[in-house]
Design a protein around this motif. Structure first.
Motif, PDB file in Angstrom:
ATOM      1  N   GLU A   7      42.926  -9.296 105.459  1.00 17.13           N
ATOM      2  CA  GLU A   7      43.460  -8.492 104.954  1.00 17.13           C
ATOM      3  C   GLU A   7      43.086  -7.563 103.120  1.00 17.13           C
ATOM      4  OE1 GLU A   7      47.321 -10.283 105.105  1.00 17.13           O
ATOM      5  OE2 GLU A   7      48.490  -9.375 106.352  1.00 17.13           O
ATOM      6  N   THR A   8      42.510  -8.630 102.485  1.00 13.15           N
ATOM      7  CA  THR A   8      41.921  -8.985 100.838  1.00 13.15           C
ATOM      8  C   THR A   8      41.003  -7.758 101.565  1.00 13.15           C
ATOM      9  OG1 THR A   8      42.568 -11.002 100.379  1.00 13.15           O
ATOM     10  CG2 THR A   8      41.162  -9.629  99.175  1.00 13.15           C
ATOM     11  N   LEU A   9      40.061  -8.223 102.094  1.00  8.52           N
ATOM     12  CA  LEU A   9      38.462  -7.680 102.358  1.00  8.52           C
ATOM     13  C   LEU A   9      39.239  -5.781 102.803  1.00  8.52           C
ATOM     14  CD1 LEU A   9      35.899  -9.633 103.783  1.00  8.52           C
ATOM     15  CD2 LEU A   9      36.197  -8.921 101.393  1.00  8.52           C
ATOM     16  N   LEU A  10      39.998  -5.654 104.060  1.00  7.01           N
ATOM     17  CA  LEU A  10      40.291  -4.859 104.208  1.00  7.01           C
ATOM     18  C   LEU A  10      41.504  -3.917 103.091  1.00  7.01           C
ATOM     19  CD1 LEU A  10      41.621  -4.643 108.179  1.00  7.01           C
ATOM     20  CD2 LEU A  10      39.136  -3.913 107.159  1.00  7.01           C
ATOM     21  N   TRP A  12      40.277  -4.000  99.774  1.00  3.23           N
ATOM     22  CA  TRP A  12      39.303  -3.547  99.102  1.00  3.23           C
ATOM     23  C   TRP A  12      38.261  -1.897  99.696  1.00  3.23           C
ATOM     24  CZ3 TRP A  12      33.599  -5.127  99.711  1.00  3.23           C
ATOM     25  CH2 TRP A  12      33.327  -4.847  98.804  1.00  3.23           C
ATOM     26  N   VAL A  13      37.747  -2.371 101.526  1.00  7.92           N
ATOM     27  CA  VAL A  13      36.994  -2.095 101.795  1.00  7.92           C
ATOM     28  C   VAL A  13      37.577  -0.448 101.758  1.00  7.92           C
ATOM     29  CG1 VAL A  13      35.847  -0.721 104.205  1.00  7.92           C
ATOM     30  CG2 VAL A  13      35.915  -3.347 103.457  1.00  7.92           C
ATOM     31  N   ARG A  14      39.207   0.288 102.020  1.00  6.91           N
ATOM     32  CA  ARG A  14      40.133   1.191 102.259  1.00  6.91           C
ATOM     33  C   ARG A  14      39.444   1.832 100.869  1.00  6.91           C
ATOM     34  NH1 ARG A  14      44.163  -2.410 105.034  1.00  6.91           N
ATOM     35  NH2 ARG A  14      44.059  -2.360 106.960  1.00  6.91           N
ATOM     36  N   GLY A  15      39.239   0.871  99.239  1.00  4.92           N
ATOM     37  CA  GLY A  15      38.979   1.643  98.072  1.00  4.92           C
ATOM     38  C   GLY A  15      37.494   1.920  98.342  1.00  4.92           C
ATOM     39  N   CYS A  16      37.074   2.572  99.366  1.00  8.22           N
ATOM     40  CA  CYS A  16      35.385   2.666  98.893  1.00  8.22           C
ATOM     41  C   CYS A  16      35.902   4.214  98.970  1.00  8.22           C
ATOM     42  CB  CYS A  16      35.513   2.547  99.984  1.00  8.22           C
ATOM     43  SG  CYS A  16      32.896   3.470  99.447  1.00  8.22           S
ATOM     44  N   PRO A  17      35.951   4.965  97.787  1.00 10.78           N
ATOM     45  CA  PRO A  17      35.556   7.020  98.342  1.00 10.78           C
ATOM     46  C   PRO A  17      35.044   7.349  99.470  1.00 10.78           C
ATOM     47  CG  PRO A  17      35.219   5.920  96.004  1.00 10.78           C
ATOM     48  CD  PRO A  17      34.690   4.659  97.012  1.00 10.78           C
ATOM     49  N   ALA A  18      34.053   6.915  99.603  1.00  8.71           N
ATOM     50  CA  ALA A  18      33.309   7.585 100.980  1.00  8.71           C
ATOM     51  C   ALA A  18      34.245   6.781 102.553  1.00  8.71           C
ATOM     52  CB  ALA A  18      31.230   6.381 101.643  1.00  8.71           C
ATOM     53  N   ALA A 103      34.800  -6.834  93.746  1.00  8.27           N
ATOM     54  CA  ALA A 103      34.720  -7.219  94.894  1.00  8.27           C
ATOM     55  C   ALA A 103      35.722  -7.987  94.836  1.00  8.27           C
ATOM     56  CB  ALA A 103      33.869  -7.379  95.481  1.00  8.27           C
ATOM     57  N   PRO A 104      37.274  -8.556  96.011  1.00  5.02           N
ATOM     58  CA  PRO A 104      37.481 -10.072  96.075  1.00  5.02           C
ATOM     59  C   PRO A 104      36.835 -10.947  96.352  1.00  5.02           C
ATOM     60  CG  PRO A 104      37.448  -8.297  98.110  1.00  5.02           C
ATOM     61  CD  PRO A 104      36.541  -7.541  96.559  1.00  5.02           C
TER      62      PRO A 104
END
Length: 152
Positions: A7-10, A12-18, A103-104
């Motif tokens: 959940e922590t990684l996802l 973070w990934v969801r925050g990527c503008p691309a 990054a987390p």
């Protein structure tokens, strides 16, 4: 309640503008454009040390495959370049976030030595319904320490 590592990684990934606009799931990928799936590949211990006091130190590698279903039209070079650019932008964003320590933190020791990378972005499959499936591998290396406090 504490978040899981996934959940922590996802988050973070969801925050990527691309990757803005992608709808995320785990271990599945919808066929429509804008779908994203995370496929955990597990954690591997790269090295283990135990000191004289019994403290165990593991260097770990977590691997997570990310798949995206994006719109694709055969012969549309601009759309193909846009999709490829999204993968490259995500890979660059992950590297920058990791280098800047945004990054987390996954381990419980040596946080400054943690590294998260996104690599091997590619188109996996073209679909007749006007989409393409892309893949990128997210890798996190971190350190875990613990001491066995069980006295027999």
């Amino acid at each position: 309640m504490e978040q899981s590592t996934l959940e922590t990684l996802l988050d973070w990934v969801r925050g990527c503008p691309a990757l803005t606009g992608c709808t995320w799931s785990v271990d599945e990928l919808a066929p429509d454009g804008g779908a994203a799936g995370a496929y955990p590949q597990g954690v591997r211990v790269l090295a283990r040390r135990t000191d004289l006091l019994g403290t165990v130190t593991d260097r770990c590698r977590l691997t997570l495959v990310l798949r995206l279903t994006l719109p694709f039209v055969p012969g549309d070079a601009a759309l193909a370049a846009h999709n490829a650019g999204r993968l490259l932008d995500f890979q660059q964003w992950a590297a920058q976030e990791s280098a800047a320590h945004r990054a987390p933190t996954l381990g419980n020791a040596d946080a400054a030595d943690e590294v998260i990378t996104a690599a091997a972005g590619c188109c996996e499959q073209l679909h007749d319904e006007g989409t393409a499936r892309y893949r990128v591998t997210l890798t996190a290396e971190y350190t875990m320490k613990w001491r066995d406090t069980d006295e027999n």
